[in-house]
Write an enzyme that holds these catalytic residues in place. Structure first.
Site, PDB file in Angstrom:
ATOM      1  CG  HIS A 127       9.698 -25.870  10.427  1.00 37.29           C
ATOM      2  ND1 HIS A 127       9.807 -26.005  11.794  1.00 37.29           N
ATOM      3  CD2 HIS A 127      10.806 -26.460   9.900  1.00 37.29           C
ATOM      4  CE1 HIS A 127      10.934 -26.649  12.093  1.00 37.29           C
ATOM      5  NE2 HIS A 127      11.563 -26.927  10.958  1.00 37.29           N
ATOM      6  CG  ASP A 136      -0.355   0.142   2.527  1.00 39.61           C
ATOM      7  OD1 ASP A 136       0.894   0.215   2.599  1.00 39.61           O
ATOM      8  OD2 ASP A 136      -1.094   0.208   3.532  1.00 39.61           O
ATOM      9  CB  CYS A 186       0.685  -2.699   4.719  1.00 40.40           C
ATOM     10  SG  CYS A 186       0.444  -3.842   6.084  1.00 40.40           S
ATOM     11  CB  THR A 213       1.742  -3.038  11.064  1.00 40.50           C
ATOM     12  OG1 THR A 213       0.541  -3.452  10.394  1.00 40.50           O
ATOM     13  CG2 THR A 213       1.514  -1.717  11.786  1.00 40.50           C
ATOM     14  CG  HIS A 238       7.869 -29.318   8.811  1.00 41.55           C
ATOM     15  ND1 HIS A 238       7.665 -28.900  10.103  1.00 41.55           N
ATOM     16  CD2 HIS A 238       9.153 -29.739   8.737  1.00 41.55           C
ATOM     17  CE1 HIS A 238       8.790 -29.041  10.790  1.00 41.55           C
ATOM     18  NE2 HIS A 238       9.707 -29.546   9.980  1.00 41.55           N
TER      19      HIS A 238
HETATM   20  C1  RB5 Z   1      -2.103   2.449   6.614  1.00 38.13           C
HETATM   21  O1  RB5 Z   1      -2.177   3.606   7.361  1.00 38.13           O
HETATM   22  C2  RB5 Z   1      -1.915   1.234   7.521  1.00 38.13           C
HETATM   23  O2  RB5 Z   1      -3.074   1.011   8.257  1.00 38.13           O
HETATM   24  C3  RB5 Z   1      -1.536   0.019   6.712  1.00 38.13           C
HETATM   25  O3  RB5 Z   1      -0.379   0.298   5.996  1.00 38.13           O
HETATM   26  C4  RB5 Z   1      -1.238  -1.243   7.495  1.00 38.13           C
HETATM   27  O4  RB5 Z   1      -0.302  -0.998   8.497  1.00 38.13           O
HETATM   28  C5  RB5 Z   1      -2.387  -2.018   7.943  1.00 38.13           C
HETATM   29  O5  RB5 Z   1      -2.250  -3.075   8.573  1.00 38.13           O
END
Ligand code: RB5
Length: 145
Positions: free
Chosen positions: A98, A9, A65, A67, A133
């Site tokens: 695994h 993203d 993304c 996180t 596995h």
């Molecule tokens: C975008 O602000 C953020 O929510 C997205 O990149 C991600 O971290 C979602 O899990």
């Protein structure tokens, strides 16, 4: 030439560009599923499209993304996908060995560029070990909600 699918993203766009460049230097053919800029966009749609491509051609994918959490949740909705969110090299090695992970998820706001590169390298260099596995993956495949 091996194909690697990559997608992000807006939050992962910059790291995606870096990793895509490294993959090309390493000789991979990179299939970029977007985003194409840092303009805000919705990660589930990128995850959906990349996972469809991974399921169709059997190559590996990388989703980024902020996180890595949203991408991993979305990616694992596709029954053909085993997506692993990794923030260290050992996890990246073990999810291939695994869990036969076929999509690596990274959090661009969590890890730095050098670590992301090391995690990607560990993921790409590791191979599934099969045996017990595979039995466990088959058991996962049989889980119904
Ligand atoms: C975008 O602000 C953020 O929510 C997205 O990149 C991600 O971290 C979602 O899990």
């Amino acid at each position: 030439m091996s194909v690697i699918h990559i997608g992000s993203d807006h939050a992962g766009f910059q790291l995606k560009s870096l990793l895509a460049g490294e993959l090309a230097k390493l000789g991979y053919k990179v299939e970029d599923h977007g985003a194409n800029s840092t303009e805000s966009c919705d990660y589930p749609l990128i995850a959906r499209d990349l996972c469809k491509a991974v399921a169709a051609d059997g190559n590996l994918g990388i989703l980024i993304c902020g996180t890595g959490i949203g991408m991993s949740i979305a990616a694992n909705r596709n029954p053909a996908i085993r997506a692993a969110l990794c923030a260290n090299e050992l996890s990246a090695r073990m999810c291939r060995r695994h869990n036969n992970a076929n999509v690596l998820c990274l959090g661009a706001r969590i890890i730095g560029e050098e670590l992301a590169l090391a995690i990607m390298t560990a993921f790409l260099e590791s191979k599934f070990e099969g045996g017990r596995h595979q039995r466990r993956l088959d058991e996962i495949g049989q889980i119904k909600s």
